[in-house]
Design a protein around this motif. Structure first.
Motif, PDB file in Angstrom:
ATOM      1  N   HIS A 156     -67.432  -8.434 -28.862  1.00 50.22           N
ATOM      2  CA  HIS A 156     -67.730  -8.424 -30.274  1.00 50.22           C
ATOM      3  C   HIS A 156     -67.661  -6.986 -30.660  1.00 50.22           C
ATOM      4  O   HIS A 156     -67.135  -6.653 -31.744  1.00 50.22           O
ATOM      5  CB  HIS A 156     -69.264  -9.328 -30.336  1.00 50.22           C
ATOM      6  N   ALA A 157     -67.913  -6.382 -30.041  1.00 50.47           N
ATOM      7  CA  ALA A 157     -68.051  -4.658 -30.052  1.00 50.47           C
ATOM      8  C   ALA A 157     -66.354  -4.308 -30.267  1.00 50.47           C
ATOM      9  O   ALA A 157     -66.024  -3.480 -31.155  1.00 50.47           O
ATOM     10  CB  ALA A 157     -68.628  -4.028 -28.737  1.00 50.47           C
ATOM     11  N   ALA A 158     -65.471  -4.750 -29.390  1.00 48.55           N
ATOM     12  CA  ALA A 158     -64.121  -4.558 -29.652  1.00 48.55           C
ATOM     13  C   ALA A 158     -63.736  -5.082 -30.879  1.00 48.55           C
ATOM     14  O   ALA A 158     -62.949  -4.348 -31.436  1.00 48.55           O
ATOM     15  CB  ALA A 158     -63.241  -4.931 -28.294  1.00 48.55           C
ATOM     16  N   GLU A 159     -63.944  -6.234 -31.399  1.00 48.00           N
ATOM     17  CA  GLU A 159     -63.472  -6.756 -32.427  1.00 48.00           C
ATOM     18  C   GLU A 159     -63.690  -5.996 -33.702  1.00 48.00           C
ATOM     19  O   GLU A 159     -62.749  -5.887 -34.495  1.00 48.00           O
ATOM     20  CB  GLU A 159     -63.839  -8.199 -32.708  1.00 48.00           C
ATOM     21  N   VAL A 160     -64.875  -5.521 -33.744  1.00 49.70           N
ATOM     22  CA  VAL A 160     -65.207  -4.495 -34.600  1.00 49.70           C
ATOM     23  C   VAL A 160     -64.704  -3.237 -34.675  1.00 49.70           C
ATOM     24  O   VAL A 160     -64.122  -2.639 -35.578  1.00 49.70           O
ATOM     25  CB  VAL A 160     -67.030  -4.461 -34.881  1.00 49.70           C
TER      26      VAL A 160
END
Length: 391
Positions: free
Chosen positions: A140-144
């Motif tokens: 999730h952090a990478a997607e953002v």
């Protein structure tokens, strides 16, 4: 240290399972902005963190919060926005990634460091933290983050390195490369496969209160089992599908936490990019360079250092807490002997390194090394790797 827990864990078959109440986990939400995650983390940590020193709550909270460092806009004007998403390891906190983050910020990189579920509060919160929660938070952090930078790298330390590597192998089109410090691809134990079995009958082999506000003193068996499973799954995924993704690895050949031989094997067989690099610190080999591998001898007798430890690879000697003149010494090898533990913490002429008979011969209360004497040159190599592969 994990090896000790697994060996003594054989005795755990006869012990009852302990029951621990747990509160809900703090996870990075799907589509959540980083600022919102930091704000939510602050509220959560204030509610659930066990403070080492009640009088220094602000300092302790700052150490375990996720954070981001952006380059100076004037110094780096006109340059592409190159970002690195980092994750800490098992039992650690974002504080453990602060040194490389600061160094890379100064080299005009944007560095974001997340907090993994079950961390930053108390070690008991790892009892019921599944590895999938770590994966989801990193993803999730990478997607953002990908939406906010021109070029994205992912990386991490130990267990965090495994998460970053898995994300890269699953989403090769999203990243330009991977930066790993002492990555966990196998626990350094011949009986690591026992950890999932032991975790079904025992929560703890030891459970010491922590006097380190940035790191847990003990790890529950279920968390070790989750790390074992994660490492095995990531290792198998990478080995089954070699990729031409640039990977930078820095590690110690004498690492007592992760199996450096397995890491080297995976690097040679599956990380097939000609642009991949490994920096290995060794007490047995002479310094030299061959193909994609650089070796640095890690005997520094003039500094009373014998060998690079698992946690020292990415540590700055100037760090005021863990550095060469820092206030905290890693002496967890002696938790069972308070007198020796205090000698380790207080001896101004102590030796440092990774645990070995040779190190014990130098000092009966030697401390685990928590900084890298060659930190500055290592960070230059990381920076050069990132610049060369940004696309």
């Amino acid at each position: 240290m994990w090896r000790k827990w697994l060996v003594f864990g054989l005795l755990a078959w006869l012990w009852p399972i302990s029951v621990n109440a747990a509160h809900s986990l703090l996870e990075y939400g799907h589509g959540e902005s980083f600022d919102d995650f930091v704000a939510r983390s602050k509220v959560y940590l204030k509610q659930h963190k066990v403070w080492v020193n009640e009088q220094q709550q602000a300092r302790e909270l700052s150490a375990v919060l996720p954070f981001e460092l952006k380059p100076d806009s004037r110094q780096c004007e006109g340059q592409p926005k190159i970002g690195l998403l980092l994750s800490h390891g098992l039992s650690d906190s974002p504080f453990s990634m602060r040194d490389p983050a600061l160094a890379l910020q100064q080299a005009c990189y944007q560095v974001r460091v997340i907090l993994l579920p079950g961390h930053g509060t108390q070690s008991a919160d790892l009892l019921e933290t599944p590895r999938q929660a770590w994966r989801d938070s990193f993803r999730h952090a990478a997607e953002v983050f990908e939406q906010e930078v021109d070029v994205m790298y992912v990386g991490g330390f130990s267990t965090g390195g495994a998460l970053a590597l898995e994300y890269a192998w699953t989403h090769p089109d999203k990243i330009s490369g991977v930066v790993l410090f002492s990555p966990l691809l196998k626990v350094n134990s011949a009986i690591d496969w026992l950890s999932p079995l032991l975790a079904t009958v025992k929560d703890w082999l030891d459970n010491y209160p922590s006097d380190d506000f940035a790191k847990y003193a003990s790890i529950p068996l279920p968390a070790i089992a989750e790390a074992y499973k994660l490492a095995k799954e990531v290792r198998n995924k990478v080995m089954k599908k070699p990729r031409d993704i640039p990977v930078f690895i820095a590690m110690s050949e004498q690492d007592q936490t992760v199996d450096s031989k397995v890491t080297l094997e995976v690097f040679n067989k599956a990380m097939i990019s000609s642009k991949s690099q490994m920096v290995m610190y060794s007490i047995d080999k002479v310094s030299g360079t061959s193909d994609r591998l650089k070796i640095y001898n890690s005997r520094w007798p003039e500094q009373r250092i014998l060998g690079m430890s698992h946690m020292a690879v990415h540590g700055n000697p100037q760090n005021p807490y863990y550095g060469s003149e820092g206030e905290y010494r890693i002496c967890g090898w002696y938790f069972d002997d308070p007198e020796v533990y205090e000698q380790c913490r207080s001896d101004k002429a102590n030796w440092f390194g990774e645990k070995s008979d040779e190190l014990s011969g130098k000092s009966a209360h030697a401390a685990r090394l928590s900084w890298n004497p060659d930190f500055a040159s290592l960070m230059k190599e990381v920076s050069f790797f990132m610049q060369a592969n940004a696309n």
